[in-house]
Design an enzyme around this catalytic site. Structure first.
Site, PDB file in Angstrom:
ATOM      1  N   GLY A 186       9.040  -8.607   1.373  1.00 49.08           N
ATOM      2  CA  GLY A 186       9.373  -8.141   0.026  1.00 49.08           C
ATOM      3  C   GLY A 186       9.314  -6.625  -0.024  1.00 49.08           C
ATOM      4  O   GLY A 186       8.234  -6.038  -0.037  1.00 49.08           O
ATOM      5  N   THR A 187      10.486  -5.998  -0.007  1.00 44.70           N
ATOM      6  CA  THR A 187      10.519  -4.535  -0.099  1.00 44.70           C
ATOM      7  C   THR A 187      10.996  -4.131  -1.492  1.00 44.70           C
ATOM      8  O   THR A 187      11.954  -3.377  -1.644  1.00 44.70           O
ATOM      9  CB  THR A 187      11.419  -3.923   0.999  1.00 44.70           C
ATOM     10  OG1 THR A 187      12.652  -4.639   1.013  1.00 44.70           O
ATOM     11  CG2 THR A 187      10.766  -3.982   2.352  1.00 44.70           C
ATOM     12  N   GLY A 188      10.311  -4.680  -2.498  1.00 44.68           N
ATOM     13  CA  GLY A 188      10.581  -4.300  -3.880  1.00 44.68           C
ATOM     14  C   GLY A 188       9.681  -3.133  -4.258  1.00 44.68           C
ATOM     15  O   GLY A 188       9.314  -2.299  -3.428  1.00 44.68           O
ATOM     16  N   GLY A 189       9.337  -3.097  -5.564  1.00 43.40           N
ATOM     17  CA  GLY A 189       8.531  -1.978  -6.065  1.00 43.40           C
ATOM     18  C   GLY A 189       7.255  -1.778  -5.267  1.00 43.40           C
ATOM     19  O   GLY A 189       6.899  -0.654  -4.908  1.00 43.40           O
ATOM     20  N   ILE A 190       6.546  -2.859  -4.958  1.00 42.03           N
ATOM     21  CA  ILE A 190       5.269  -2.739  -4.239  1.00 42.03           C
ATOM     22  C   ILE A 190       5.498  -2.585  -2.731  1.00 42.03           C
ATOM     23  O   ILE A 190       4.926  -1.690  -2.091  1.00 42.03           O
ATOM     24  CB  ILE A 190       4.381  -3.984  -4.527  1.00 42.03           C
ATOM     25  CG1 ILE A 190       4.029  -4.052  -6.019  1.00 42.03           C
ATOM     26  CG2 ILE A 190       3.134  -3.980  -3.655  1.00 42.03           C
ATOM     27  CD1 ILE A 190       3.212  -2.903  -6.551  1.00 42.03           C
ATOM     28  N   LYS A 247      -1.510 -12.130  -8.567  1.00 39.08           N
ATOM     29  CA  LYS A 247      -2.373 -11.907  -9.733  1.00 39.08           C
ATOM     30  C   LYS A 247      -2.991 -13.184 -10.295  1.00 39.08           C
ATOM     31  O   LYS A 247      -4.081 -13.154 -10.824  1.00 39.08           O
ATOM     32  CB  LYS A 247      -1.567 -11.238 -10.842  1.00 39.08           C
ATOM     33  CG  LYS A 247      -1.176  -9.799 -10.527  1.00 39.08           C
ATOM     34  CD  LYS A 247      -0.514  -9.159 -11.718  1.00 39.08           C
ATOM     35  CE  LYS A 247      -0.041  -7.749 -11.400  1.00 39.08           C
ATOM     36  NZ  LYS A 247       0.742  -7.186 -12.491  1.00 39.08           N
ATOM     37  N   GLY A 267      10.051  -5.786 -11.594  1.00 35.24           N
ATOM     38  CA  GLY A 267       9.525  -7.097 -11.206  1.00 35.24           C
ATOM     39  C   GLY A 267       8.123  -7.301 -11.758  1.00 35.24           C
ATOM     40  O   GLY A 267       7.796  -8.347 -12.337  1.00 35.24           O
ATOM     41  N   THR A 268       7.288  -6.274 -11.625  1.00 39.75           N
ATOM     42  CA  THR A 268       5.916  -6.358 -12.126  1.00 39.75           C
ATOM     43  C   THR A 268       5.892  -6.422 -13.647  1.00 39.75           C
ATOM     44  O   THR A 268       5.114  -7.188 -14.232  1.00 39.75           O
ATOM     45  CB  THR A 268       5.115  -5.133 -11.614  1.00 39.75           C
ATOM     46  OG1 THR A 268       4.932  -5.284 -10.218  1.00 39.75           O
ATOM     47  CG2 THR A 268       3.765  -5.041 -12.267  1.00 39.75           C
ATOM     48  N   GLU A 270       6.686  -9.876 -14.710  1.00 36.07           N
ATOM     49  CA  GLU A 270       5.548 -10.790 -14.504  1.00 36.07           C
ATOM     50  C   GLU A 270       4.434 -10.512 -15.502  1.00 36.07           C
ATOM     51  O   GLU A 270       3.720 -11.426 -15.918  1.00 36.07           O
ATOM     52  CB  GLU A 270       5.039 -10.683 -13.058  1.00 36.07           C
ATOM     53  CG  GLU A 270       5.952 -11.405 -12.088  1.00 36.07           C
ATOM     54  CD  GLU A 270       5.367 -11.509 -10.694  1.00 36.07           C
ATOM     55  OE1 GLU A 270       4.138 -11.601 -10.541  1.00 36.07           O
ATOM     56  OE2 GLU A 270       6.170 -11.488  -9.738  1.00 36.07           O
ATOM     57  N   HIS A 303       2.384 -12.813 -19.132  1.00 33.24           N
ATOM     58  CA  HIS A 303       0.991 -12.938 -19.577  1.00 33.24           C
ATOM     59  C   HIS A 303       0.841 -12.835 -21.092  1.00 33.24           C
ATOM     60  O   HIS A 303      -0.247 -13.068 -21.610  1.00 33.24           O
ATOM     61  CB  HIS A 303       0.123 -11.842 -18.931  1.00 33.24           C
ATOM     62  CG  HIS A 303      -0.149 -12.058 -17.476  1.00 33.24           C
ATOM     63  ND1 HIS A 303      -1.187 -12.831 -17.018  1.00 33.24           N
ATOM     64  CD2 HIS A 303       0.489 -11.592 -16.383  1.00 33.24           C
ATOM     65  CE1 HIS A 303      -1.182 -12.832 -15.696  1.00 33.24           C
ATOM     66  NE2 HIS A 303      -0.178 -12.086 -15.281  1.00 33.24           N
TER      67      HIS A 303
HETATM   68  N1  LIG Z   1      -2.596  -7.258  -7.798  1.00 33.25           N
HETATM   69  C1  LIG Z   1      -2.030  -6.193  -8.376  1.00 33.25           C
HETATM   70  O1  LIG Z   1      -2.716  -5.265  -8.788  1.00 33.25           O
HETATM   71  C2  LIG Z   1      -0.528  -6.120  -8.507  1.00 33.25           C
HETATM   72  C3  LIG Z   1       0.053  -4.992  -9.102  1.00 33.25           C
HETATM   73  C4  LIG Z   1       1.446  -4.914  -9.169  1.00 33.25           C
HETATM   74  C5  LIG Z   1       2.229  -5.957  -8.680  1.00 33.25           C
HETATM   75  N2  LIG Z   1       1.621  -7.049  -8.139  1.00 33.25           N
HETATM   76  C6  LIG Z   1       2.415  -8.176  -7.626  1.00 33.25           C
HETATM   77  O2  LIG Z   1       3.181  -7.766  -6.526  1.00 33.25           O
HETATM   78  C7  LIG Z   1       4.287  -8.652  -6.398  1.00 33.25           C
HETATM   79  C8  LIG Z   1       5.533  -7.853  -6.047  1.00 33.25           C
HETATM   80  O3  LIG Z   1       5.891  -7.038  -7.163  1.00 33.25           O
HETATM   81  P1  LIG Z   1       7.168  -6.092  -7.107  1.00 33.25           P
HETATM   82  O4  LIG Z   1       7.128  -5.262  -8.358  1.00 33.25           O
HETATM   83  O5  LIG Z   1       7.234  -5.413  -5.801  1.00 33.25           O
HETATM   84  O6  LIG Z   1       8.357  -7.165  -7.247  1.00 33.25           O
HETATM   85  P2  LIG Z   1       9.897  -6.938  -6.859  1.00 33.25           P
HETATM   86  O7  LIG Z   1      10.650  -7.974  -7.606  1.00 33.25           O
HETATM   87  O8  LIG Z   1      10.268  -5.497  -7.048  1.00 33.25           O
HETATM   88  O9  LIG Z   1       9.946  -7.220  -5.291  1.00 33.25           O
HETATM   89  C9  LIG Z   1       9.866  -8.511  -4.747  1.00 33.25           C
HETATM   90  C10 LIG Z   1      10.569  -8.504  -3.388  1.00 33.25           C
HETATM   91  O10 LIG Z   1      10.477  -9.811  -2.805  1.00 33.25           O
HETATM   92  C11 LIG Z   1      11.743 -10.129  -2.224  1.00 33.25           C
HETATM   93  N3  LIG Z   1      11.913 -11.581  -2.109  1.00 33.25           N
HETATM   94  C12 LIG Z   1      12.009 -12.501  -3.093  1.00 33.25           C
HETATM   95  N4  LIG Z   1      12.236 -13.725  -2.575  1.00 33.25           N
HETATM   96  C13 LIG Z   1      12.285 -13.568  -1.226  1.00 33.25           C
HETATM   97  C14 LIG Z   1      12.533 -14.463  -0.136  1.00 33.25           C
HETATM   98  N5  LIG Z   1      12.732 -15.782  -0.328  1.00 33.25           N
HETATM   99  N6  LIG Z   1      12.532 -13.941   1.124  1.00 33.25           N
HETATM  100  C15 LIG Z   1      12.322 -12.623   1.340  1.00 33.25           C
HETATM  101  N7  LIG Z   1      12.078 -11.737   0.345  1.00 33.25           N
HETATM  102  C16 LIG Z   1      12.071 -12.210  -0.922  1.00 33.25           C
HETATM  103  C17 LIG Z   1      12.756  -9.496  -3.167  1.00 33.25           C
HETATM  104  O11 LIG Z   1      14.015  -9.344  -2.555  1.00 33.25           O
HETATM  105  C18 LIG Z   1      12.065  -8.164  -3.462  1.00 33.25           C
HETATM  106  O12 LIG Z   1      12.358  -7.221  -2.457  1.00 33.25           O
HETATM  107  C19 LIG Z   1       4.406  -9.399  -7.736  1.00 33.25           C
HETATM  108  O13 LIG Z   1       4.002 -10.728  -7.578  1.00 33.25           O
HETATM  109  C20 LIG Z   1       3.445  -8.666  -8.628  1.00 33.25           C
HETATM  110  O14 LIG Z   1       2.834  -9.489  -9.602  1.00 33.25           O
HETATM  111  C21 LIG Z   1       0.266  -7.137  -8.036  1.00 33.25           C
END
Ligand SMILES: NC(=O)c1ccc[n+]([C@@H]2O[C@H](COP(=O)([O-])OP(=O)(O)OC[C@H]3O[C@@H](n4cnc5c(N)ncnc54)[C@H](O)[C@@H]3O)[C@@H](O)[C@H]2O)c1
Length: 350
Positions: free
Chosen positions: A10-14, A144, A211-212, A215, A219
């Site tokens: 997952g190379t999204g925001g996080i 989370k 994405g975050t 999610e 909540h």
């Molecule tokens: N614990 C914390 O403090 C905290 C804080 C922020 C975010 N998060 C969590 O981090 C997670 C990621 O957040 P984000 O903002 O990066 O989300 P995002 O939507 O920007 O990124 C998700 C990535 O996963 C990839 N993905 C989805 N399905 C896939 C699959 N089947 N195969 C391969 N890749 C796949 C997407 O293409 C995307 O690149 C979320 O679940 C969010 O709740 C946790």
């Protein structure tokens, strides 16, 4: 510490920021990264600068996991023809990028799951695939939701047999703040109350972290992950407008509660998590604070307080700890300790 090879799912925001932060940690070599439509693998080490430049403004955060796309549109901030990681010269398109990483698992010490949580069992199911594929190493997520921890705990025996050390809930909250609460609790013989209250200012980070935000909206009392998943971008903008850009959350289902309970710190019901998200300012709307109240061995009642600096971003507070916990996990794994661990288990115990 010996060099650690790791992959980011997952190379999204996080996930993008995890790759960036890893450049500032010792002994970490990113060797694989994927999103839903592409994968990059290089055992000499990925060129993180190139990958970040190629995906800047070009994140693949389509609202989907492996269950297909939902009604909501996605592909935010797409600039070029190729969306997401495939825009990098190191990557190639893939129908099942996670499987490609599993297939290289014998050369990967740790896997960071920065995947969405639109289906509660997506991360547990992904872990199953690694175990079935013969993976033996560290897996770490930043999820989370409390209920996912139980799903991972149910797999504890499977992970132990496979030689997997799974670290769950190791972002900011849960993660950094859970660990801080476990440390703050050490002054007490009985912990009566843990209160976690976070503040995030996300103006400039908003596009990358949609994405975050989605999610987080799940909540709010009137939503859950199914309804939040189906929201269109316009509906999300309308919710944000209704709140004047500042959304307050109370009694969130954040896994800090079960993670503190399983580490023997306090009962899950004594933990409350809430926060304020401001998507129109970078300044935090409130200082992120953990308050741990308890009774000392000599009869005093007190509250130990831990605060984050207001200048620290959400990305810094998720990815620094996640990679720190990843390294702690690799030490455990190399010492032959397998199974499921939370961030509080890796702190001083009771
Ligand atoms: N614990 C914390 O403090 C905290 C804080 C922020 C975010 N998060 C969590 O981090 C997670 C990621 O957040 P984000 O903002 O990066 O989300 P995002 O939507 O920007 O990124 C998700 C990535 O996963 C990839 N993905 C989805 N399905 C896939 C699959 N089947 N195969 C391969 N890749 C796949 C997407 O293409 C995307 O690149 C979320 O679940 C969010 O709740 C946790």
């Amino acid at each position: 510490m010996d060099e650690i090879t790791f992959a980011v799912l997952g190379t999204g925001g996080i996930g993008r920021r995890a790759l960036e932060v890893s450049q500032h940690k010792d002994a970490l070599t990113p060797v694989a990264a994927c999103d839903r439509h592409g994968v990059a693998v290089d055992f000499d080490g990925l060129d993180v600068d190139e990958l970040l430049a190629a995906t800047e403004g070009n994140i693949d955060n389509e609202v989907a996991t492996d269950g297909g796309t939902t009604a909501a549109e996605g592909g935010i901030k797409q600039h070029g023809e190729d969306r997401g990681v495939v825009a990098s010269s190191q990557a190639r398109p893939s129908e099942d990028s996670i499987q490609e990483i599993i297939d290289h698992g014998d050369r990967i010490d740790a896997v960071l799951l920065a995947l969405p949580n639109y289906e509660h069992d997506f991360i547990p199911r992904t872990a199953d695939r690694f175990a079935e594929g013969g993976y033996a190493g560290v897996m770490i997520d930043v999820l989370k939701r409390s209920r996912v921890i139980d799903m991972l705990d149910d797999r504890s025996d499977e992970f132990e047999e496979s030689g997997i050390t799974f670290i769950c809930g190791a972002g900011a909250t849960p993660g950094l703040l859970t660990g801080a609460a476990a440390l703050a609790a050490q002054s007490f013989v009985e912990v009566t109350d843990v209160d976690i209250h976070w503040g995030v200012g996300l103006k400039s980070g908003y596009e990358d972290n949609r994405g975050t935000v989605r999610e987080d909206i799940a909540h709010l009392p009137e939503y859950d992950i199914e309804t939040a998943r189906d929201l269109s971008e316009a509906e999300i903008e309308a919710i944000i407008d209704d709140h004047d850009g500042v959304i307050e959350f109370e009694d969130m289902e954040h896994a800090d509660d079960v993670l503190l309970e399983r580490a023997g710190v306090c009962d899950a019901e004594d933990v409350t998590v809430g926060g304020i998200l401001d998507v129109r300012n970078d300044e935090k709307p409130t200082t992120t604070t953990v308050r741990v109240t308890g009774r000392t061995f000599d009869g005093e009642t007190a509250t130990n307080t831990f605060q984050l600096g207001d200048e620290t971003s959400m990305e810094a507070n998720v990815n620094g700890p996640a990679l720190g916990y990843l390294k702690a996990g690799v030490r455990r794994n190399r010492a032959g300790e397998y199974g499921v661990f939370g961030p509080a288990d890796l702190m001083p115990g009771f």
